[in-house]
Design a protein around this motif. Sequence first.
Motif, mmCIF file in Angstrom:
data_model
loop_
_atom_site.group_PDB
_atom_site.id
_atom_site.type_symbol
_atom_site.label_atom_id
_atom_site.label_comp_id
_atom_site.label_asym_id
_atom_site.label_seq_id
_atom_site.Cartn_x
_atom_site.Cartn_y
_atom_site.Cartn_z
ATOM 1 N N ARG A 95 51.749 -112.820 48.450
ATOM 2 C CA ARG A 95 51.449 -111.420 48.180
ATOM 3 C C ARG A 95 51.915 -111.097 46.760
ATOM 4 N NH1 ARG A 95 52.609 -106.470 52.353
ATOM 5 N NH2 ARG A 95 51.428 -104.903 51.242
ATOM 6 N N THR A 96 51.018 -110.488 45.985
ATOM 7 C CA THR A 96 51.357 -110.159 44.609
ATOM 8 C C THR A 96 52.007 -108.787 44.560
ATOM 9 O OG1 THR A 96 49.287 -109.032 44.149
ATOM 10 C CG2 THR A 96 49.329 -111.426 43.857
ATOM 11 N N SER A 97 52.452 -108.416 43.399
ATOM 12 C CA SER A 97 53.059 -107.106 43.234
ATOM 13 C C SER A 97 52.039 -105.997 43.448
ATOM 14 C CB SER A 97 53.680 -106.971 41.844
ATOM 15 O OG SER A 97 52.709 -107.237 40.852
ATOM 16 N N TYR A 98 50.749 -106.315 43.410
ATOM 17 C CA TYR A 98 49.725 -105.311 43.671
ATOM 18 C C TYR A 98 49.406 -105.200 45.148
ATOM 19 C CZ TYR A 98 49.206 -105.578 38.682
ATOM 20 O OH TYR A 98 49.457 -105.553 37.334
ATOM 21 N N GLY A 99 50.040 -106.019 45.959
ATOM 22 C CA GLY A 99 49.934 -105.841 47.392
ATOM 23 C C GLY A 99 48.953 -106.723 48.114
ATOM 24 N N LYS A 100 48.103 -107.440 47.422
ATOM 25 C CA LYS A 100 47.088 -108.224 48.125
ATOM 26 C C LYS A 100 47.715 -109.463 48.746
ATOM 27 C CE LYS A 100 42.503 -110.141 47.771
ATOM 28 N NZ LYS A 100 41.248 -110.181 47.016
ATOM 29 N N SER B 94 51.731 -101.810 57.226
ATOM 30 C CA SER B 94 52.927 -102.059 56.426
ATOM 31 C C SER B 94 53.436 -100.714 55.936
ATOM 32 C CB SER B 94 52.637 -103.003 55.254
ATOM 33 O OG SER B 94 51.765 -102.401 54.322
ATOM 34 N N THR B 96 54.145 -99.638 52.977
ATOM 35 C CA THR B 96 53.304 -99.229 51.851
ATOM 36 C C THR B 96 52.362 -100.386 51.549
ATOM 37 O OG1 THR B 96 54.787 -100.134 50.185
ATOM 38 C CG2 THR B 96 55.175 -97.853 50.859
ATOM 39 N N PRO B 97 51.249 -100.141 50.857
ATOM 40 C CA PRO B 97 50.337 -101.242 50.534
ATOM 41 C C PRO B 97 50.801 -102.087 49.364
ATOM 42 C CG PRO B 97 49.469 -99.202 49.698
ATOM 43 C CD PRO B 97 50.715 -98.840 50.457
ATOM 44 N N ILE B 98 51.706 -101.574 48.605
ATOM 45 C CA ILE B 98 52.166 -102.306 47.425
ATOM 46 C C ILE B 98 53.614 -102.691 47.631
ATOM 47 C CG2 ILE B 98 52.662 -102.132 44.958
ATOM 48 C CD1 ILE B 98 50.311 -100.238 44.744
ATOM 49 N N GLY B 99 53.936 -103.921 47.253
ATOM 50 C CA GLY B 99 55.301 -104.372 47.456
ATOM 51 C C GLY B 99 55.312 -105.648 48.238
#
Lengths: 113, 114
Positions: A95-100, B94, B96-99
């Motif tokens: 998972r990247t810092s952009y969330g994907k 989750s 949040t979607p980012i993290g």
Amino acid sequence: AQKITQTQPGMFVQEKEAVTLDCTYDTSDPSYGLFWYKQPSSGEMIFLIYQGSYDQQNATEGRYSLNFQKARKSANLVISASQLGDSAMYFCASRTSYGKLTFGQGTILTVHP
Amino acid sequence: ETGVTQTPRHLVMGMTNKKSLKCEQHLGHNAMYWYKQSAKKPLELMFVYSLEERVENNSVPSRFSPECPNSSHLFLHLHTLQPEDSALYLCASSPTPIGSGELFFGEGSRLTVL
């Protein structure tokens, strides 16, 4: 783009033995997270362990440990003292810092009594 | 009560039918996801919702239509599907979607298109 490679379609292990499931990743993001999930026959994906790209030490969660080798871009899962209930499909994901979140193709683990 | 609940667990439909998959999360999370899991393929991210707004749509055919009426519920409306759409559809949430936090998955809805 991210890519996760799990080269072992299936693995067999004797009960009470340790087993290593391989995972290599390819990402250009400087910050990323690595996950392992377990999927039993019921279908639910169960989170096992997480490793952050900046974590200095390998993650451990009970019988699960993650052998993180950043230079080799590998994040192998080690299961110690295998149990019959460990038989399942195992997925590595990043998972990247952009969330994907990107998943590998999975490894089927079979634990023999 | 499990954290993420999906219904139905199994669905068989013809190519001309219209059906919906439902996902409900009881974790107070703000992001929800639909993934598709086909045989011998990695999980494919279909849609991401954050606070009921769609933030990602991974080139999914229009015969799949998501709906997020509130942060606890997520639907996937299905119409005029193809046999190759047969798969396990997994919902996840989750905080949040980012993290780098983990995803919490439901048990999936196994769809068979005849």
